[in-house]
Design an enzyme around this catalytic site. Structure first.
Site, PDB file in Angstrom:
ATOM      1  N   HIS A 104      -6.792   0.892   0.453  1.00  0.00           N
ATOM      2  CA  HIS A 104      -6.486  -0.273  -0.542  1.00  0.00           C
ATOM      3  C   HIS A 104      -7.846  -1.094  -0.737  1.00  0.00           C
ATOM      4  O   HIS A 104      -8.904  -0.844   0.099  1.00  0.00           O
ATOM      5  CB  HIS A 104      -5.264  -1.164   0.018  1.00  0.00           C
ATOM      6  CG  HIS A 104      -5.680  -1.774   1.202  1.00  0.00           C
ATOM      7  ND1 HIS A 104      -6.754  -2.569   1.503  1.00  0.00           N
ATOM      8  CD2 HIS A 104      -5.373  -1.392   2.861  1.00  0.00           C
ATOM      9  CE1 HIS A 104      -6.848  -2.942   2.913  1.00  0.00           C
ATOM     10  NE2 HIS A 104      -6.002  -1.928   3.679  1.00  0.00           N
ATOM     11  N   SER A 144      -2.097  -1.199   5.255  1.00  0.00           N
ATOM     12  CA  SER A 144      -2.862   0.277   5.763  1.00  0.00           C
ATOM     13  C   SER A 144      -1.730   1.078   6.498  1.00  0.00           C
ATOM     14  O   SER A 144      -2.270   2.236   6.901  1.00  0.00           O
ATOM     15  CB  SER A 144      -3.993  -0.132   6.896  1.00  0.00           C
ATOM     16  OG  SER A 144      -5.026  -1.013   6.430  1.00  0.00           O
ATOM     17  N   ASP A 198     -12.249  -3.394   6.524  1.00  0.00           N
ATOM     18  CA  ASP A 198     -11.203  -4.236   6.167  1.00  0.00           C
ATOM     19  C   ASP A 198     -10.877  -5.660   6.863  1.00  0.00           C
ATOM     20  O   ASP A 198     -10.758  -6.578   6.179  1.00  0.00           O
ATOM     21  CB  ASP A 198      -9.836  -3.369   6.346  1.00  0.00           C
ATOM     22  CG  ASP A 198      -8.597  -4.191   6.390  1.00  0.00           C
ATOM     23  OD1 ASP A 198      -8.141  -4.414   5.183  1.00  0.00           O
ATOM     24  OD2 ASP A 198      -8.284  -4.568   7.450  1.00  0.00           O
TER      25      ASP A 198
END
Length: 522
Positions: A400, A137, A358
């Site tokens: 991502h 990140s 995440d």
């Protein structure tokens, strides 16, 4: 021998799961393999229906009408080529395509849409970093905020800076500025909102230049680089840095990195500073809040700058909050941020992150990851409600993906958190949702017998259920697949296609006439 083994395996499956019968096999081994790839399973009867039925889906007219309406919608849309007064970048950390697809089930079914999936323009961004196929990140924040790719673990610096290098990053020629600075230079306001620490990797991309994402306070810098290294930690850069000190709105968690441990028991600094008190004393109209109630009470017309730190660490997962919890939701923070930023006649840039998607994936907790995705969608819906697509560009993307899988031929209307209709060759069921790797591995595999455990005996329906993973590691890894980008508003049509993640801020800058690159105003 091969045919004998196949016949034996099919027999085992039939015994273990008698509700499913193997499809008839063709005349050749290849046809047999094709049947096994695409099993023809009987449809379970429930209330007279084989599966959840959406009215009209079994007719030609339903689907043809949908197709025609979509084409008509596209034909009726005109590219918006106005200048974007405001730009809001929404970042769903770790929110890959499997996450958004699975999350729709929480809205009532696969055919539903998250708020941003109705945006008219979509594209895909390539997320790799200068040194890694699969990024983190930090380097991705540098890409989608600064327009330059760097090495994994670094923020706001180019690819010449290796992670944890205590010397190279001091060379300011390696620093890259974010679109927040470009906006400020154009007379606009800038701010950030996150459900993580405000010093965490993604929001740090707005204002920081650092060779190690973990250097969130001075003690962490000293551990890696020694005392007197000349490196300003991330919290210090947010409080006193060129960009951080001018951000109009800062909301999230991470109080601990702003205060010395001698001043507060929860503080982590060792330099004697209380950067929160500094913020409050800088102006009598600087407003500092720590609860949802205090945030709701803020009069934005009497506020110079707004700092909201709602937890010592990250904000709680929404599913772990209680009626006594005092933290605001991402939607509440988004609404207040837009209310405040809209006061500037020149416009603004705002970064808003749903950061705990995440972190739930990292610990294989799919329920909380998908719930955080739904909350992220609500915040975007609020932003769309409060702004006009005539003058505000909304961009939604992820930094991502994750190694998160959504599979198994389940019937429409079945529980996405449940098991698939058939068992594995070991006679045990497997789940619709799973991970390629992660910490849950040992919960689903018996090392002594070298057999899988029945996952339905592990997944109980709790909010913090772990879902199966295939390889034992401390935290599930990110995925390297491209991530979607959704856009609405001025110049949103630029965001179509497949492009480098570092292209995103350049497209936002073009639409809003920011920075010294190519813009619509030039």
């Amino acid at each position: 021998m091969f045919r004998l083994l196949n016949a034996l395996l099919i027999a085992i499956v039939l015994v273990a799961h008698p509700a499913w019968s193997a499809p008839e096999c063709g005349r050749t081994p290849e046809e047999c393999r094709e049947h096994r790839m695409h099993p023809d399973m009987p449809e379970p009867e429930r209330h007279g229906k084989a599966f959840r039925v959406v009215d009209g889906e079994d007719t030609n007219a339903y689907w043809r009408q949908q197709g025609v309406q979509f084409v008509q919608q596209k034909l009726a849309s005109e590219p918006n080529k106005r200048q974007a007064k405001n730009v809001i970048l929404f970042l769903g950390d770790g929110m890959g395509v499997t996450t958004t697809s699975a999350a729709r089930n929480l809205l009532g079914g696969e055919e539903k849409s998250l708020s941003f999936e109705n945006f008219p323009f979509t594209g895909l961004s390539k997320t790799y970093s200068v040194d890694k196929i699969v990024p983190d990140s930090a380097c991705t924040a540098t890409a989608y905020l600064c327009g330059v790719k760097g090495q994994e673990g670094t923020i706001g610096v180019n690819g010449q800076v290796p992670r944890t290098d205590c010397k190279v990053m001091l060379d300011e020629s390696t620093h890259v500025d974010s679109i927040a600075k470009w906006a400020m230079e154009a007379g606009k306001w800038a701010g950030l909102v996150t459900t993580t620490r405000v010093t965490h990797a993604s929001p740090s991309g707005v204002y920081a230049h650092i060779a190690e994402r973990d250097w969130e306070n001075d003690a962490e810098v000293a551990t890696d680089c020694g005392a007197g290294s000349g490196i300003n930690d991330i919290a210090y850069q947010l409080a006193r840095g060129e960009v951080g000190s001018k951000l109009k709105v800062i909301m999230g968690g991470g109080r601990k990195h702003f205060v010395d441990s001698s001043l507060e028991s929860w503080g982590k600094r060792t330099d004697g500073l209380n950067l929160i008190d500094e913020f409050k004393s800088a102006s009598e109209n600087n407003v500092y809040v720590t609860t949802a109630a205090e945030l709701a009470a803020v009069d934005v017309t009497k506020t110079d700058r707004l700092l909201g730190l709602f937890n010592d660490d990250h904000l709680q997962y929404l599913m772990e909050t209680t009626t006594e919890s005092s933290q605001p939701t991402l939607e509440q923070m988004t609404r207040k941020a837009i209310e405040y930023m809209s006061q500037n006649e020149q416009g603004y840039f705002l970064f808003i992150e749903g950061g705990r998607i995440d972190q739930a994936h990292h610990i294989n907790q799919a329920r909380m990851a998908l719930n955080e995705t739904i909350e992220f969608s609500k915040a975007i819906a609020a932003a769309q409600e409060l702004t006009s697509e005539d003058d505000t560009l909304l961009v939604v993307t992820a930094d991502h993906s994750h190694v998160f899988t959504y599979a198994g031929y389940s019937y429409r209307g079945s529980d996405v958190f449940g098991k698939t209709p058939v068992n594995g060759h070991d006679g045990k069921p497997y789940m619709v949702l799973s991970y390629a790797n992660g910490p849950s591995y040992e919960n689903f595999y018996d090392a002594e017998t070298m057999e899988r455990k029945d996952p339905t005996t592990v997944v109980k329906g709790d909010h913090d259920d772990e879902f199966p993973s295939g390889v034992p590691i401390d935290m599930d890894s990110h995925g390297g697949d491209d991530v979607p980008v959704y856009a609405l508003g001025p110049w949103a049509h630029l965001f179509t296609g497949v492009y480098e993640q570092s292209t995103i801020p350049h497209m936002m800058a073009y639409a809003s006439c920011l920075g010294d690159g190519h813009t619509m105003c030039k």
